[in-house]
Scaffold this motif. Sequence first.
Motif, PDB file in Angstrom:
ATOM      1  N   GLY A 110      57.394  29.339  65.217  1.00  0.00           N
ATOM      2  CA  GLY A 110      57.888  28.209  66.001  1.00  0.00           C
ATOM      3  C   GLY A 110      56.784  27.493  66.738  1.00  0.00           C
ATOM      4  N   LEU A 111      56.922  26.183  66.869  1.00  0.00           N
ATOM      5  CA  LEU A 111      55.980  25.342  67.602  1.00  0.00           C
ATOM      6  C   LEU A 111      56.635  24.827  68.879  1.00  0.00           C
ATOM      7  N   CYS A 112      55.906  24.891  69.991  1.00  0.00           N
ATOM      8  CA  CYS A 112      56.336  24.321  71.268  1.00  0.00           C
ATOM      9  C   CYS A 112      57.633  24.969  71.756  1.00  0.00           C
ATOM     10  N   ASP A 113      58.690  24.181  71.995  1.00  0.00           N
ATOM     11  CA  ASP A 113      59.906  24.781  72.537  1.00  0.00           C
ATOM     12  C   ASP A 113      60.621  25.652  71.508  1.00  0.00           C
ATOM     13  N   ALA A 114      60.281  25.511  70.217  1.00  0.00           N
ATOM     14  CA  ALA A 114      60.837  26.417  69.210  1.00  0.00           C
ATOM     15  C   ALA A 114      60.243  27.814  69.381  1.00  0.00           C
ATOM     16  N   ALA A 115      58.958  27.891  69.743  1.00  0.00           N
ATOM     17  CA  ALA A 115      58.344  29.187  70.037  1.00  0.00           C
ATOM     18  C   ALA A 115      59.023  29.822  71.249  1.00  0.00           C
ATOM     19  N   SER A 116      59.326  29.001  72.235  1.00  0.00           N
ATOM     20  CA  SER A 116      60.044  29.490  73.423  1.00  0.00           C
ATOM     21  C   SER A 116      61.439  29.969  73.053  1.00  0.00           C
ATOM     22  N   ALA A 117      62.123  29.209  72.194  1.00  0.00           N
ATOM     23  CA  ALA A 117      63.477  29.580  71.759  1.00  0.00           C
ATOM     24  C   ALA A 117      63.470  30.911  71.021  1.00  0.00           C
ATOM     25  N   ILE A 118      62.415  31.172  70.273  1.00  0.00           N
ATOM     26  CA  ILE A 118      62.315  32.447  69.552  1.00  0.00           C
ATOM     27  C   ILE A 118      62.282  33.615  70.538  1.00  0.00           C
ATOM     28  N   LEU A 119      61.483  33.490  71.592  1.00  0.00           N
ATOM     29  CA  LEU A 119      61.421  34.567  72.585  1.00  0.00           C
ATOM     30  C   LEU A 119      62.738  34.702  73.338  1.00  0.00           C
ATOM     31  N   LEU A 120      63.404  33.589  73.588  1.00  0.00           N
ATOM     32  CA  LEU A 120      64.721  33.648  74.239  1.00  0.00           C
ATOM     33  C   LEU A 120      65.736  34.330  73.323  1.00  0.00           C
ATOM     34  N   HIS A 121      65.622  34.079  72.032  1.00  0.00           N
ATOM     35  CA  HIS A 121      66.491  34.756  71.061  1.00  0.00           C
ATOM     36  C   HIS A 121      66.264  36.265  71.114  1.00  0.00           C
ATOM     37  N   LEU A 122      65.009  36.676  71.183  1.00  0.00           N
ATOM     38  CA  LEU A 122      64.695  38.105  71.232  1.00  0.00           C
ATOM     39  C   LEU A 122      65.169  38.741  72.539  1.00  0.00           C
ATOM     40  N   ALA A 123      65.164  37.951  73.622  1.00  0.00           N
ATOM     41  CA  ALA A 123      65.649  38.473  74.903  1.00  0.00           C
ATOM     42  C   ALA A 123      67.137  38.801  74.830  1.00  0.00           C
ATOM     43  N   GLU A 124      67.871  38.029  74.032  1.00  0.00           N
ATOM     44  CA  GLU A 124      69.317  38.253  73.889  1.00  0.00           C
ATOM     45  C   GLU A 124      69.637  39.237  72.774  1.00  0.00           C
TER      46      GLU A 124
END
Length: 279
Positions: A110-124
């Motif tokens: 993921g690039l930019c906020d997609a990279a952030s979304a990936i980590l948020l996905h892993l948090a859930e």
Amino acid sequence: MLETPLIFTCKEKQLVAIEHSPDKLNQKSTQGVLIVVGGPQTRVGSHRLFVQLARALAEQGYYALRFDYSGAGDSEGAISQFTDIQDDIAAALALFRQQQPQLTEIYLWGLCDAASAILLHLAENKQNTVSGLVLVNPWVRQASTQAKTYLKSYYVKRLLSKSFWGKLIRGNVKPTKALSDIRTFQQQSKTSPVAGSFVDNMYIGLRHFAGNVTVLLSECDLTAEEFKLLMVENTLWRTISKQENIKIHTIAQANHTFSEVKCKDRLITETLNAIKSLK
């Protein structure tokens, strides 16, 4: 290389994806990369890199799947924020496994906020089966780090730039506006980060992920600079960035979207190297 359009469902909305498959099955055909595309983007110009990356992966023998999340591109629904697409990522992963059940290793890119979304996905989804991550210029925007980044990486460079002083002499720069912006950023730089922010949840996702992580940062990008600042100033992020499973590389002369061909080629090469090293 075969490119196949796919439609899948998430929360009663139809989402659209493109799967890129190698021409021939080989020893790498058990590996796949799910490309999470951040924010509403065009499919031409600098953001063509998502298509080019997927094709490059397929040419090297990897499966790649890129998709439009809810409300973006050709997918149904109202446009979603990156903090709300965790279910979309989970649905795309399920689709990928359904399409290619032989995959034993799937990487998230993921690039930019997609990279952030990936980590948020892993948090859930702490009990995930993802093998590795490639995070490019992760978005960690907070008032304090944004202000410090602008003061250090933007305004200082402008003051040292000959073109800035040339514009100032010609009257093309408004000093009062610049000074007002600097004062505002100085005040914001002193604010404390908001507890429980998406950045804190990103940290939780990264902390719980046991696989290998490659972080790729552009040399000429304020988003990347803000991420670097976070790793320096935040004790938790500084500690976790030193873990053996996390590698951080900077791509010289690259801007945020790797719009120059040489920088885009370098990004693709670094991505391929990351996947090979994760195996």
